[in-house]
Design an enzyme around this catalytic site. Structure first.
Site, short mmCIF file in Angstrom:
data_model
loop_
_atom_site.label_atom_id
_atom_site.label_comp_id
_atom_site.label_asym_id
_atom_site.label_seq_id
_atom_site.Cartn_x
_atom_site.Cartn_y
_atom_site.Cartn_z
N HIS A 177 0.96 5.49 6.41
CA HIS A 177 0.85 5.99 5.04
C HIS A 177 1.06 7.30 5.27
CE1 HIS A 177 -1.32 1.92 5.04
NE2 HIS A 177 -0.68 1.89 3.88
N SER A 192 0.66 -1.25 0.01
CA SER A 192 0.05 -0.01 -0.14
C SER A 192 0.82 1.31 -0.07
CB SER A 192 -0.84 0.17 1.16
OG SER A 192 -0.23 -0.28 2.35
N ASP A 234 -3.63 6.48 11.51
CA ASP A 234 -2.55 6.10 10.56
C ASP A 234 -1.21 6.71 10.54
OD1 ASP A 234 -1.36 4.84 8.79
OD2 ASP A 234 -2.97 5.24 6.92
#
Length: 368
Positions: free
Chosen positions: A348, A124, A345
């Site tokens: 990312h 990702s 998060d």
């Protein structure tokens, strides 16, 4: 004899005169020659410049595009859409120590890579960079027709006016996971997706995020190392062996005259404030500014050393997009809770944001 003597004396006079004139020019124009020397030094400096050593500079001309005008950003990365109130994280430019990073020129890239295929291969974090690249190009040619293609192996965005294809191949480990009778087996010495990869003009690889995943998030049940099938293995050892299998595939298969190979460096997370010398901080939720300077308190992760060691042993040219340290300094650039899932998060990155700089560095390499 007289004629020969005259000819010889003329030659001597010419040589002496030449030496005198040359010496005079050197002395009289030493400043001019000095400038030439500086220019030579500058050229050498640019050639030898490490684009990955530098610091973050506030720059009001950033970001490189408005994320609200890019329809290709997933809800995991679209921080402004999901309520991030501060915008200063968008305003930082990476400044190498001894040279300047060229600004991303999307139209120039599309012209240079007309008819080419660029594939991002990884997890990702590769998706993060892939979507940033799409937004950078779309911002420059917003009316260009784009064809989206999806299949079981990869997705692609084709900028039809230029014939440029950006592609994403999802692979957590680069090496294979196979469903067998005993369960899902991670095969450290098997890589069978290369037939598609080798047809690309640019390959951007990435793997690291999943090597330490355990429990329900771990996508394999056993790991095969040579003739041994094990329930588990030292993960750093496994990472090295998986990378070595990938490196052998590149050395045996890729044609450097057709395909440029890039490896995206280890992308850091920010869940432990001790790593940037802020004891007690447990995530990136309140971070709004990058760290100053060029050094990260915790230093490089072990995975970076493993990656560089494997790359150093390869025969074929592979460029390391060495984004680890410059990304470690950007504790402010994660989505934190400003994403479509509202979860914390710190792995990312917001788009627009830091991945745009990764792609600026990638662009600098591709046009060099």
């Amino acid at each position: 004899m007289k004629t020969g003597f005259t000819f010889g004396r003329s030659i001597c006079s010419f040589l002496v005169s030449t030496i005198v004139v040359f010496s005079y020019l050197v002395l009289a124009n030493s400043g001019h020659l000095g400038k030439d020397t500086i220019r030579v030094r500058d050229r050498k400096q640019k050639v030898n410049c490490n684009m990955y050593q530098g610091s973050w500079i506030f720059d009001n001309s950033y970001p490189l595009y408005d994320s609200s005008s890019c329809p290709f950003i997933r809800k995991e990365f679209n921080c402004l859409k999901y309520g991030r109130p501060d915008k200063s994280y968008l305003k930082y430019r990476w400044q190498p120590m001894n040279c300047n990073l060229p600004r991303f020129d999307a139209k120039d890239f599309l012209r240079r890579y007309k008819g080419k295929k660029i594939m991002f291969i990884g997890d990702s974090v590769s998706l993060n960079q892939y979507e940033s690249f799409i937004c950078l190009l779309h911002a420059a040619v917003p009316h260009s027709t784009i064809t989206v293609q999806l299949n079981d192996s990869y997705s692609s965005m084709i900028f039809n006016d230029y014939g440029v294809s950006l592609m994403l191949f999802s692979s957590h480990y680069l090496v294979d996971i196979k469903n067998e009778k005993i369960g899902r087996v991670l095969k450290l010495d098997s890589l069978k997706n290369g037939d598609l990869w080798k047809e690309m003009d640019v390959l951007v690889f990435n793997t690291w995020l999943w090597w330490y995943r355990r429990g329900p998030k771990q996508p394999w049940d056993y790991v095969q190392d040579g003739n041994q099938t094990l329930k588990d293995i030292d993960r750093m050892v496994a990472f090295r062996k998986g990378l070595t299998t990938w490196a052998k595939w590149v050395d045996a298969t890729v044609n450097p005259s057709k395909t440029k190979v890039i490896f995206q460096g280890i992308s850091p997370s920010h869940y432990n404030g001790m790593e940037w010398n802020e004891t007690g901080v447990t995530n990136c939720g309140k971070e709004t500014k990058p760290l100053s300077g060029s050094l990260y308190y915790a230093g490089l992760p072990k995975a970076s050393y493993v990656l560089k060691d494997v790359l150093s042993g390869m025969r074929k040219p592979v460029h390391l997009l060495d984004i680890t340290t410059l990304s470690q300094l950007r504790k402010d650039a994660h989505p934190s809770s400003f994403n479509g899932f509202k979860g914390m998060d710190c792995t990312h990155w917001c788009v627009a944001g830091l991945p745009d700089i990764w792609n600026q560095l990638l662009y600098a390499f591709l046009i060099s």
